[in-house]
Write an enzyme that holds these catalytic residues in place. Structure first.
Site, PDB file in Angstrom:
ATOM      1  N   GLY A  45      29.069  40.416  39.725  1.00 54.15           N
ATOM      2  CA  GLY A  45      30.128  41.123  39.066  1.00 54.15           C
ATOM      3  C   GLY A  45      31.520  40.545  39.062  1.00 54.15           C
ATOM      4  N   GLN A  50      40.347  39.732  38.828  1.00 48.73           N
ATOM      5  CA  GLN A  50      40.024  38.561  39.555  1.00 48.73           C
ATOM      6  C   GLN A  50      40.088  37.121  38.733  1.00 48.73           C
ATOM      7  OE1 GLN A  50      35.967  40.518  40.637  1.00 48.73           O
ATOM      8  NE2 GLN A  50      36.399  38.959  42.377  1.00 48.73           N
ATOM      9  N   CYS A 107      32.581  39.020  47.751  1.00 51.54           N
ATOM     10  CA  CYS A 107      33.635  39.199  46.868  1.00 51.54           C
ATOM     11  C   CYS A 107      33.992  37.781  46.321  1.00 51.54           C
ATOM     12  CB  CYS A 107      34.530  39.977  47.129  1.00 51.54           C
ATOM     13  SG  CYS A 107      36.063  40.141  45.892  1.00 51.54           S
ATOM     14  N   LEU A 108      33.918  37.486  45.085  1.00 49.13           N
ATOM     15  CA  LEU A 108      34.201  35.951  44.652  1.00 49.13           C
ATOM     16  C   LEU A 108      35.817  35.786  44.845  1.00 49.13           C
ATOM     17  CD1 LEU A 108      32.307  35.658  41.117  1.00 49.13           C
ATOM     18  CD2 LEU A 108      31.626  34.740  43.517  1.00 49.13           C
ATOM     19  N   HIS A 149      31.980  48.355  43.505  1.00 46.03           N
ATOM     20  CA  HIS A 149      32.814  47.406  43.957  1.00 46.03           C
ATOM     21  C   HIS A 149      33.616  46.969  42.880  1.00 46.03           C
ATOM     22  CE1 HIS A 149      33.437  43.406  46.375  1.00 46.03           C
ATOM     23  NE2 HIS A 149      33.937  43.199  45.019  1.00 46.03           N
ATOM     24  N   GLU A 150      33.198  46.934  41.525  1.00 50.05           N
ATOM     25  CA  GLU A 150      34.195  46.663  40.295  1.00 50.05           C
ATOM     26  C   GLU A 150      35.119  47.684  40.007  1.00 50.05           C
ATOM     27  OE1 GLU A 150      33.939  43.356  40.041  1.00 50.05           O
ATOM     28  OE2 GLU A 150      32.252  43.111  41.066  1.00 50.05           O
ATOM     29  N   HIS A 153      38.017  47.330  42.371  1.00 49.23           N
ATOM     30  CA  HIS A 153      38.856  46.393  41.853  1.00 49.23           C
ATOM     31  C   HIS A 153      39.816  46.801  40.582  1.00 49.23           C
ATOM     32  CE1 HIS A 153      38.020  42.363  43.683  1.00 49.23           C
ATOM     33  NE2 HIS A 153      36.535  42.434  43.197  1.00 49.23           N
TER      34      HIS A 153
HETATM   35 ZN    ZN Z   1      35.121  41.803  44.472  1.00 48.35          ZN
END
Ligand code: ZN
Length: 183
Positions: A45, A50, A107-108, A149-150, A153
């Protein structure tokens, strides 16, 4: 096009996304670039925050993950995951359902950091897709976790906020190192 992923400390990650008002060519290109960027980085995701853009928009694809099952329901019917991936969710709203369940998350925007995070086991989602159509579905398993999670964000909420106090404390030196490396 592969975009640069911003890491913890970048102000976009703490910004609530603005609603996407018009799904135009620019937004469609951004969705495509976000998907390219997510796949390039082996993520499941990616939120607009991000890539440094605080917008209500994220992309998800759990289909490459084999060892963590997902379930997807559309109109109350279970449907094949692969057929519906990737997801581009624009202006999503969610309802949290089910018991809390713990599972590993990364998480990226936090390279090298992961922890067990407790979240409700399933979620109901309403959003617009890349054509501006309204989509609704329910998800469980990894897909539910990815959506939550997204969605976080998009509100400027990060998975470190949902860690247990013990994990957060243990990981604080790494988190701080990441934060202070952003100039
Ligand atoms: Zn993340």
């Amino acid at each position: 096009m592969i975009l640069e992923i911003v890491t913890y400390g970048h102000p976009a990650l703490r910004s609530k996304g603005k609603p996407v008002e018009k799904i135009d060519e620019h937004i469609r290109q951004l969705a495509e670039d976000m998907l390219d960027t997510m796949y390039e980085n082996d993520g499941v995701g990616l939120a607009a925050q991000q890539v440094g853009l605080p917008l209500q928009m994220c992309v998800i694809d759990v289909s490459p993950v084999r060892d963590r099952p997902s379930t997807l329901w559309i109109d109350g019917k279970k449907v094949p995951i692969k057929k519906h991936m990737p997801l581009v969710l624009i202006n999503p709203t969610i309802e949290l359902l089910g018991e809390s369940e713990s599972g590993p998350e990364g998480c990226l925007s936090f390279p090298g950091i992961s922890a067990e995070i407790a979240r409700p086991s399933s979620v109901r989602v309403h959003a617009q897709d890349i054509e501006g159509r309204t989509i609704s579905f329910e998800a469980a398993g990894l897909l539910s976790r990815a959506v939550q999670h997204e969605y976080d964000h998009l509100q400027g909420v990060l998975f470190i906020d949902r860690m247990t106090p013990e994990d957060r404390k243990a990981l604080e030196p790494e988190i701080e190192k990441l934060r202070s490396s952003v100039t």
